[in-house]
Enzyme design. Structure first.
Site, PDB file in Angstrom:
ATOM      1  N   TYR A  16       0.600  -1.150  -0.059  1.00 43.86           N
ATOM      2  CA  TYR A  16      -0.015  -0.005  -0.012  1.00 43.86           C
ATOM      3  C   TYR A  16       0.998   1.335   0.021  1.00 43.86           C
ATOM      4  CZ  TYR A  16      -3.586  -3.125   1.644  1.00 43.86           C
ATOM      5  OH  TYR A  16      -4.147  -4.566   1.864  1.00 43.86           O
ATOM      6  N   HIS A  21      -4.347   6.446  -0.748  1.00 43.80           N
ATOM      7  CA  HIS A  21      -5.057   6.577   0.652  1.00 43.80           C
ATOM      8  C   HIS A  21      -3.767   6.584   1.691  1.00 43.80           C
ATOM      9  CE1 HIS A  21      -9.003   6.144   2.149  1.00 43.80           C
ATOM     10  NE2 HIS A  21      -8.820   4.608   2.268  1.00 43.80           N
ATOM     11  N   ASN A  80      -9.801   1.282   7.864  1.00 37.41           N
ATOM     12  CA  ASN A  80     -11.121   1.399   8.771  1.00 37.41           C
ATOM     13  C   ASN A  80     -10.997   1.126  10.205  1.00 37.41           C
ATOM     14  OD1 ASN A  80     -10.442  -1.447   8.357  1.00 37.41           O
ATOM     15  ND2 ASN A  80     -12.463  -1.875   7.168  1.00 37.41           N
TER      16      ASN A  80
END
Length: 200
Positions: A16, A21, A80
């Protein structure tokens, strides 16, 4: 001595690392680089942490009675579940939410722009939603790093979980540095003056 918690949102792991993000991670990493400090694992906080100080003149890594303590944090949860790490860190360092700055990607702001603000909604951002659930409030500072809306009909979730184009690598570095400047300004001159200088 007063302490600030600066949280960069992102997802952990090399898969990632270059994603839109993870803009928040990039900014707190830049702040750590400027201060000459490194992130280390803090398992009890589910995060990586680096600590430094900031003088009133804006010098990271400063010393002296007037220097404020800064805790830089990268949650090692997925986006999250970011609130778990943020809540634990605020409790551990005894920092109130009004001395929290969360740095995150923002779809509704074009790439090349940023916004500083205090409070407000979560705008569909899963990291911000998690923090609100954990803290019971949205009253903290935010540094919103513009990534823009996806082209065409691309799913926004897929868009933020994809990398910035290689053609923008230099521009990304500039924006990361500018967002780090904005966070430093927020802490040294206050929100109104920092907004006047950096909100675009």
């Amino acid at each position: 001595m007063s302490t600030w918690l600066l949280v960069g949102l992102g997802n952990p792991g090399p898969t990632y690392a270059s994603h839109r993000h993870n803009a928040g991670y990039l900014v707190v990493e830049e702040l750590a680089r400027r201060a000459g400090v490194r992130f280390t694992g803090a398992g009890q906080l589910r995060a990586e942490v680096a600590q430094t100080r900031l003088t009133a003149s804006g010098g990271l890594g400063g010393v002296g009675a007037e220097a404020e303590q800064l805790v830089l944090l990268k949650p090692r949860t997925f986006m999250n579940e970011s609130g778990a790490a943020v809540g634990k860190a605020l409790a551990y360092y005894r920092i109130p939410p009004e001395r929290l700055v969360v740095i995150h990607d923002e779809l509704d702001i074009d790439f090349g722009q940023l916004r500083l603000k205090f409070g407000g909604g979560d705008n569909g951002h899963n990291g911000l939603k998690s923090i609100r659930r954990s803290l019971g409030t949205g009253d903290y500072f935010r540094a919103r790093f513009g990534v823009g809306r996806p082209p065409g009909r691309q799913d926004p979730a897929d868009y933020v979980l994809s990398s910035f184009p290689s053609s923008l690598s230099e521009d990304v570095a500039v924006e990361v540095s500018r967002c780090a400047d904005a966070v430093e300004a927020l802490l040294t001159v206050g929100l109104d003056a920092a907004q006047s200088r950096f909100n675009s």
